[in-house]
Every structure is written in structure tokens, then in C-alpha cells.
Design a protein around this motif. Structure first.
Motif, PDB file in Angstrom:
ATOM      1  N   THR A  65       0.909  -0.878   0.196  1.00 41.92           N
ATOM      2  CA  THR A  65       0.138   0.000   0.442  1.00 41.92           C
ATOM      3  C   THR A  65       1.242   1.258  -0.641  1.00 41.92           C
ATOM      4  OG1 THR A  65      -0.068  -0.160   2.182  1.00 41.92           O
ATOM      5  CG2 THR A  65      -2.297  -1.045   0.955  1.00 41.92           C
ATOM      6  N   GLY A  66       0.615   2.546  -0.395  1.00 34.45           N
ATOM      7  CA  GLY A  66       0.753   3.652  -0.321  1.00 34.45           C
ATOM      8  C   GLY A  66       2.031   3.300  -1.199  1.00 34.45           C
ATOM      9  N   ASP A  67       2.369   4.818  -1.111  1.00 35.18           N
ATOM     10  CA  ASP A  67       3.661   4.936  -3.189  1.00 35.18           C
ATOM     11  C   ASP A  67       4.938   3.399  -2.863  1.00 35.18           C
ATOM     12  OD1 ASP A  67       5.473   6.108  -4.876  1.00 35.18           O
ATOM     13  OD2 ASP A  67       6.214   7.991  -3.994  1.00 35.18           O
ATOM     14  N   PRO A  68       4.965   2.970  -4.073  1.00 33.48           N
ATOM     15  CA  PRO A  68       5.005   1.737  -4.171  1.00 33.48           C
ATOM     16  C   PRO A  68       7.212   1.955  -4.387  1.00 33.48           C
ATOM     17  CG  PRO A  68       4.542   1.903  -6.073  1.00 33.48           C
ATOM     18  CD  PRO A  68       3.940   3.349  -5.123  1.00 33.48           C
ATOM     19  N   TRP A  69       7.562   3.311  -4.338  1.00 30.57           N
ATOM     20  CA  TRP A  69       9.263   3.741  -4.757  1.00 30.57           C
ATOM     21  C   TRP A  69       9.278   4.405  -4.046  1.00 30.57           C
ATOM     22  CZ3 TRP A  69      11.380   1.494  -9.073  1.00 30.57           C
ATOM     23  CH2 TRP A  69      10.896   1.154 -10.005  1.00 30.57           C
ATOM     24  N   SER A  70      10.531   4.680  -2.827  1.00 31.62           N
ATOM     25  CA  SER A  70      11.664   5.408  -2.319  1.00 31.62           C
ATOM     26  C   SER A  70      13.022   5.629  -3.097  1.00 31.62           C
ATOM     27  CB  SER A  70      11.269   4.904  -0.933  1.00 31.62           C
ATOM     28  OG  SER A  70      10.643   4.178  -0.288  1.00 31.62           O
ATOM     29  N   PHE A  71      12.864   6.888  -2.374  1.00 31.51           N
ATOM     30  CA  PHE A  71      14.503   7.508  -2.365  1.00 31.51           C
ATOM     31  C   PHE A  71      15.409   7.046  -1.873  1.00 31.51           C
ATOM     32  CE2 PHE A  71      11.949  10.415  -5.169  1.00 31.51           C
ATOM     33  CZ  PHE A  71      12.362  11.135  -6.393  1.00 31.51           C
ATOM     34  N   ARG A  72      16.569   6.423  -2.364  1.00 31.70           N
ATOM     35  CA  ARG A  72      17.462   6.342  -0.990  1.00 31.70           C
ATOM     36  C   ARG A  72      18.502   6.511  -1.279  1.00 31.70           C
ATOM     37  NH1 ARG A  72      13.989   3.135   2.018  1.00 31.70           N
ATOM     38  NH2 ARG A  72      12.930   1.380   1.161  1.00 31.70           N
ATOM     39  N   LYS A  73      19.460   6.866  -0.293  1.00 34.00           N
ATOM     40  CA  LYS A  73      20.800   6.725  -0.804  1.00 34.00           C
ATOM     41  C   LYS A  73      22.592   6.182  -0.490  1.00 34.00           C
ATOM     42  CE  LYS A  73      21.594  10.452   3.368  1.00 34.00           C
ATOM     43  NZ  LYS A  73      21.363  11.602   3.414  1.00 34.00           N
ATOM     44  N   MET A  74      23.304   6.626  -1.119  1.00 32.43           N
ATOM     45  CA  MET A  74      24.339   6.509  -0.593  1.00 32.43           C
ATOM     46  C   MET A  74      25.922   7.003  -0.929  1.00 32.43           C
ATOM     47  SD  MET A  74      25.524   3.933  -4.386  1.00 32.43           S
ATOM     48  CE  MET A  74      24.545   4.037  -5.536  1.00 32.43           C
ATOM     49  N   ALA A  75      26.570   6.471   0.099  1.00 36.22           N
ATOM     50  CA  ALA A  75      28.268   7.865   0.089  1.00 36.22           C
ATOM     51  C   ALA A  75      29.307   7.226  -0.162  1.00 36.22           C
ATOM     52  CB  ALA A  75      28.270   8.231   1.914  1.00 36.22           C
ATOM     53  N   VAL A  76      30.289   7.261  -0.906  1.00 33.43           N
ATOM     54  CA  VAL A  76      30.910   6.480  -2.035  1.00 33.43           C
ATOM     55  C   VAL A  76      32.591   7.724  -1.363  1.00 33.43           C
ATOM     56  CG1 VAL A  76      32.501   5.876  -3.947  1.00 33.43           C
ATOM     57  CG2 VAL A  76      30.078   5.976  -3.425  1.00 33.43           C
ATOM     58  N   TYR A  77      33.418   6.998  -0.468  1.00 37.74           N
ATOM     59  CA  TYR A  77      34.538   7.288  -0.081  1.00 37.74           C
ATOM     60  C   TYR A  77      35.747   7.026  -1.022  1.00 37.74           C
ATOM     61  CZ  TYR A  77      39.252   8.750   2.157  1.00 37.74           C
ATOM     62  OH  TYR A  77      40.760   8.852   1.841  1.00 37.74           O
ATOM     63  N   GLN A  78      36.953   7.915  -1.650  1.00 36.72           N
ATOM     64  CA  GLN A  78      37.829   6.418  -1.749  1.00 36.72           C
ATOM     65  C   GLN A  78      39.099   7.344  -1.626  1.00 36.72           C
ATOM     66  OE1 GLN A  78      38.305   6.953  -5.913  1.00 36.72           O
ATOM     67  NE2 GLN A  78      40.148   5.099  -6.528  1.00 36.72           N
ATOM     68  N   ARG A  79      40.430   6.294  -1.936  1.00 34.80           N
ATOM     69  CA  ARG A  79      41.699   7.377  -1.563  1.00 34.80           C
ATOM     70  C   ARG A  79      42.270   6.490  -2.364  1.00 34.80           C
ATOM     71  NH1 ARG A  79      44.718   9.455   2.505  1.00 34.80           N
ATOM     72  NH2 ARG A  79      46.801   9.363   2.044  1.00 34.80           N
ATOM     73  N   HIS A  80      42.719   6.683  -3.392  1.00 29.18           N
ATOM     74  CA  HIS A  80      43.985   6.321  -4.412  1.00 29.18           C
ATOM     75  C   HIS A  80      45.252   6.863  -4.315  1.00 29.18           C
ATOM     76  CE1 HIS A  80      44.745   4.528  -8.367  1.00 29.18           C
ATOM     77  NE2 HIS A  80      44.892   5.454  -8.565  1.00 29.18           N
ATOM     78  N   ASP A  81      46.408   5.944  -4.257  1.00 27.30           N
ATOM     79  CA  ASP A  81      47.784   6.301  -4.505  1.00 27.30           C
ATOM     80  C   ASP A  81      47.993   6.097  -6.033  1.00 27.30           C
ATOM     81  OD1 ASP A  81      50.503   6.465  -4.712  1.00 27.30           O
ATOM     82  OD2 ASP A  81      50.532   5.454  -2.401  1.00 27.30           O
ATOM     83  N   THR A  82      48.386   7.376  -6.919  1.00 28.25           N
ATOM     84  CA  THR A  82      48.862   7.195  -7.987  1.00 28.25           C
ATOM     85  C   THR A  82      49.953   6.728  -8.637  1.00 28.25           C
ATOM     86  OG1 THR A  82      49.445   9.607  -7.879  1.00 28.25           O
ATOM     87  CG2 THR A  82      47.251   9.561  -8.475  1.00 28.25           C
ATOM     88  N   ARG A  83      50.765   6.214  -7.356  1.00 28.53           N
ATOM     89  CA  ARG A  83      52.230   5.998  -7.227  1.00 28.53           C
ATOM     90  C   ARG A  83      52.389   4.602  -7.623  1.00 28.53           C
ATOM     91  NH1 ARG A  83      54.152   8.945  -2.758  1.00 28.53           N
ATOM     92  NH2 ARG A  83      52.392   8.234  -2.129  1.00 28.53           N
ATOM     93  N   THR A  84      51.397   3.531  -6.720  1.00 31.46           N
ATOM     94  CA  THR A  84      50.872   2.263  -6.204  1.00 31.46           C
ATOM     95  C   THR A  84      49.641   1.866  -7.502  1.00 31.46           C
ATOM     96  OG1 THR A  84      49.566   2.320  -4.819  1.00 31.46           O
ATOM     97  CG2 THR A  84      52.310   2.255  -4.755  1.00 31.46           C
ATOM     98  N   HIS A  85      48.590   2.790  -7.634  1.00 28.68           N
ATOM     99  CA  HIS A  85      47.512   2.039  -7.992  1.00 28.68           C
ATOM    100  C   HIS A  85      46.410   1.685  -7.192  1.00 28.68           C
ATOM    101  CE1 HIS A  85      49.188   4.414 -11.941  1.00 28.68           C
ATOM    102  NE2 HIS A  85      50.201   3.030 -12.164  1.00 28.68           N
ATOM    103  N   LEU A  86      46.773   2.009  -6.000  1.00 31.39           N
ATOM    104  CA  LEU A  86      46.207   0.798  -5.124  1.00 31.39           C
ATOM    105  C   LEU A  86      44.791   2.067  -4.783  1.00 31.39           C
ATOM    106  CD1 LEU A  86      48.426  -1.121  -3.646  1.00 31.39           C
ATOM    107  CD2 LEU A  86      47.210  -2.429  -5.693  1.00 31.39           C
ATOM    108  N   SER A  87      43.803   1.009  -4.272  1.00 32.69           N
ATOM    109  CA  SER A  87      42.581   2.236  -3.603  1.00 32.69           C
ATOM    110  C   SER A  87      42.469   1.660  -2.206  1.00 32.69           C
ATOM    111  CB  SER A  87      41.493   2.340  -4.472  1.00 32.69           C
ATOM    112  OG  SER A  87      41.806   3.012  -5.577  1.00 32.69           O
TER     113      SER A  87
END
Length: 467
Positions: free
Chosen positions: A151-173
């Protein structure tokens, strides 16, 4: 959490204030008892993927050349949108301190946790900083998802958060992912395993992760917009095919609640546009910084592939935005048309009420005059008629001017009088019925002529019973 460093002093944010604010809100943001942090670890040397629960001793290792050659993902979950994050403050602080996560991501984390109502914010919180070969980036993505409610609205707005720390010398994250949807987790795990095996894309895998996440944020929009279009079509059907002047039991029931439904739909469209624009902002920022995040030796073919992927996402987002704009225009037109229809029907109803009141007043006055006249005449003649009738019959006689004598047959008069009275009442009732039908038709004719702007028709005399 440690105080701001020298590099952080150059940033536009107030690092110490953000840290203090997060600590103040920590009881409502972080779990109090248990951690539910899943760790994905991908080792480049042996091409292995491992998923396990977070362990402080084994998972907090550096990303430089001296450490292991692996990417690491910290996946922090949330049971539902209004619950705390499934990570304790102490655990989260260890991760933040170990990777020197910049305070912009802490702002994004404050958007999660306990709350009494749905979060209406659509800020993407995109930030990117680069220093000494280390690039830090974070953003918040909003998306739409089917909630499965009966019942009600079958759709909802959600959210997620993303963080990345990337080392350009080793290409590791190192990554911190907050409230990743279950389907996206399965897709990411599958893609991460394959990216390591691709000789061209393995060096740009960290950028491909962003593209996969962005693509998922647009995944549910087609079905969501289809559901909004269906609701819009039902409202438009009422507006376009309802009869303006005359209503009948088979016509559409147009009410003020329909305007409320349109307003609720317009609010959803406004938020949908904000979410799409927020996601478009993330895509544009990644496109702008793309060359800086790739090594010089591999900027040809992979860069072209990444740009094509981002361009596809940009065009898809623009398509959904055009759909939202179209629905916004249609909802605005429907609201104006429906409002005008309600006003017109109200005016017609008020005119009908006015005509009815005037007609009923006229009929009442005429009936009152007729009744008054008939009553007066009957009152005047009834005693004389009654006496004359009785004294003119043999029922009452006077012999030689003597006293009046009632005949022995007087009872026959009473027996005949009573049926005649009954017949008289029946005739009167029939006449009243005929007059009522005639007056009702006169009233309908008067209303019709009033609506058509014609002169009122001359009323028929009371003795005219014609239809």
C-alpha cells in the motif's frame, strides 16, 4: 579524531568544526554495540578476491609501495533509511584516522542515522583533493528504488555515500562505501574480479568502480517515471473528458482532492529533478578530473573508453530529466485545467441554486396566494351553503312556523355524506399531484431558458393541467 593538519587548513571547510559536529551526533549516527562492516580485499599479486568481516589488525594497512598490493573496500551497512549505521564510532574513527580521510566525507556521513522523517536532501557532496600523489574523492548519490510495499507509494528515494583514497604511484585504493544497495554489491563484486584480469582496464579499475556506481543510480528511473506517467494520465483523463456544465452519475468524479494529488505528484517531480541534477553534477566532475587520475602511459584507449561510458551516463541522465520536465509541464497544465473546471462547476452549481431559490419562491408565493383566495371563498360560503342545503331538504322541517323538526330519515344524510367526503379528499389529492408535476416541469423549463439566456416563459394559469 585528530585535529586538522596543515594541508587541511587550506581547504574551504572547517575541519575541526566538522569533526566536533560528527561527535555530537554520533549517538544517532553510529551503532552502540555491534559492528557489521564487510571488507572486500583484492590482491593484485595473486589475483584473489576475499570478503570477510572487519578486523582491525589485518585490514588497516598502508597503500604505499611497502604495503601489500591490494585494493580494500569497507562496506558499512544500514538496516533501513532511518536507522543507525551498523558500525561503532570507535571502528569508524580507526578507519578515518588510518587513511587520513578528509573531513568532506564526514559531512556526508552525518546525513545518515536515526531520524523521524525521510531525508529530503539531494546534495551530492562531491569533493576531490590531490596532494603528494594521493587523491581523495567523496560524494553522495541519491537514487530511486522499489520498496515492495503493498500500500502507499511503491517507490522510495534512497542514498549511498562513496569515499575513495587512491595512490597514483601504486594504483591502489581504499574505499569506504556506506549503505550500498544489495544488487549493486553483487554487481561490484563480479566486476571487480573481472577488472583485475583485464590487462588494459586493471589500471583504471578505480574509475570503473565510480562508473558502475553511477550507472546503478540511474537503474530504476525508467520504471519510476513510467509509474508517474501512469498517474499523470489518470489525472489528465479526468481533466480532459469530464463534462464542464452538466454532471451525471456516469461522469468522472472531480474533487478538490484531485488537485491535492497533482500537488503531491509535482513535489515528487521536483525532487526527482533535483536528484537527477545532483547525479549529473557527479558525472560532470568525474569527466573534468579524469585525465588527472590516469597515469601518462595509459591515457589513450582506456581514457577513450571511460569518456564514452561517462558520456552515455550523461545522456541517459539528460533523457530522464527531459521526461521529468515533460511531466512537470503536464502536471502544471492539468492543475490549471482542473482548477478551472472546479471553479466553473461551482459557478454553475451556484447559479442552479439561485434559479431554484427564485423559482421556489415564485411558486411558493403563487401557491400561497391561490390557497389564501380559495380559503377565503370557502370560508365565506361554507356556512351559508351548509345551512341552505340542510334547511332546503325534508330532513329539517317546520310545521306552520312552529319549531324545527328533524326527520326520522336524517341518518341517511349522514351515511351519504361520509363517502362524498372521502371522494372529495381523493379529488383534492389528485389535483395537488397534478399541480406539483406541472410546477416541477415549469421549474425545469425556467432553468433551461435561464441557462440559454432566453426570456422567461409566461406561466400557465392554475387550471391548466397540460404537460
Amino acid at each position: 579524531m585528530p585535529p586538522a593538519t596543515g594541508a587541511e587548513l587550506l581547504w574551504s571547510c572547517n575541519s575541526d568544526s566538522i569533526r566536533a559536529e560528527l561527535l555530537d551526533h554520533s549517538p544517532s549516527v553510529f551503532a552502540e554495540v555491534t559492528d557489521q562492516v564487510r571488507v572486500w580485499s583484492i590482491d593484485a599479486r595473486i589475483d584473489s578476491f576475499d570478503e570477510h568481516d572487519f578486523s582491525t589488525e589485518n585490514d588497516l594497512e598502508p597503500l604505499d609501495q611497502t604495503g601489500p598490493s591490494r585494493d580494500i573496500f569497507f562496506n558499512i551497512q544500514q538496516n533501513h533509511s532511518m536507522d543507525r549505521l551498523r558500525v561503532k564510532l570507535a571502528t569508524f574513527t580507526r578507519i578515518v584516522d588510518h587513511y587520513s580521510i578528509f573531513p568532506y566525507f564526514l559531512q556526508a556521513v552525518q546525513g545518515f542515522g536515526l531520524r523521524a522523517r525521510s531525508d529530503t536532501s539531494t546534495w551530492n557532496n562531491f569533493h576531490l583533493r590531490e596532494k603528494d600523489g594521493v587523491v581523495q574523492a567523496c560524494y553522495t548519490l541519491h537514487y530511486v528504488e522499489s520498496n515492495g510495499r503493498p500500500t502507499g507509494d511503491p517507490w522510495s528515494f534512497r542514498k549511498m555515500a562513496v569515499y575513495q583514497r587512491h595512490d597514483t604511484r601504486t594504483h591502489l585504493s581504499a574505499w569506504v562505501l556506506i549503505k550500498l544497495p544489495v544488487p549493486l554489491k553483487a554487481r561490484l563484486i563480479d566486476k571487480l574480479k573481472k577488472l583485475w584480469l583485464d590487462t588494459q582496464l586493471c589500471h583504471v579499475r578505480h574509475l570503473m568502480v565510480h562508473i558502475i556506481i553511477l550507472a546503478y543510480s540511474l537503474h530504476g528511473w525508467r520504471n519510476y517515471l513510467d509509474s508517474l506517467k501512469l498517474r499523470m494520465e489518470k489525472i489528465e483523463e479526468k481533466c480532459l473528458f469530464s463534462r464542464a456544465d452538466v454532471t451525471n452519475p456516469y461522469d468522472y468524479a472531480v474533487r478538490f482532492s484531485d488537485l491535492q494529488s497533482i500537488q503531491l505528484l509535482r513535489r515528487k517531480l521536483v525532487r526527482a529533478m533535483s536528484v537527477l541534477e545532483s547525479a549529473a553534477g557527479v558525472v560532470q566532475r568525474i569527466q573534468a578530473v579524469l585525465p588527472r587520475l590516469l597515469p601518462d602511459a595509459i591515457r589513450s584507449a582506456p581514457l577513450t573508453t571511460l569518456r564514452a561510458e561517462l558520456k552515455d551516463l550523461e545522456m541517459e541522465g539528460q533523457y530522464y530529466q527531459r521526461n521529468v520536465l515533460e511531466l512537470q509541464q503536464r502536471s502544471s497544465d492539468a492543475a490549471s485545467l482542473l482548477s478551472g473546471l472546479l471553479q466553473h462547476r461551482n459557478a454553475v452549481a451556484m447559479e442552479e441554486i439561485s434559479v431554484n431559490a427564485e423559482t421556489e419562491r415564485s411558486l411558493g408565493q403563487t401557491s400561497a396566494n391561490n390557497v389564501r383566495a380559495l380559503t377565503a371563498v370557502a370560508t365565506l360560503y361554507l356556512p351559508a351553503s351548509l345551512l341552505a342545503g340542510i334547511f332546503s331538504t325534508p330532513l329539517v322541517q317546520s310545521e306552520d312556523s312552529g319549531p324545527l323538526v328533524v326527520s326520522a330519515e336524517f341518518w341517511k344524510f349522514v351515511v351519504v355524506l361520509l363517502p362524498m367526503l372521502a371522494v372529495t379528499f381523493v379529488v383534492v389529492d389528485l389535483l395537488q399531484t397534478l399541480w406539483t408535476v406541472r410546477d416541477s416541469k415549469d421549474m425545469d423549463e425556467m432553468k433551461r431558458r435561464r441557462r440559454e439566456g432566453l426570456e422567461p416563459k409566461r406561466r400557465r394559469p392554475w387550471w391548466n393541467f397540460g404537460v
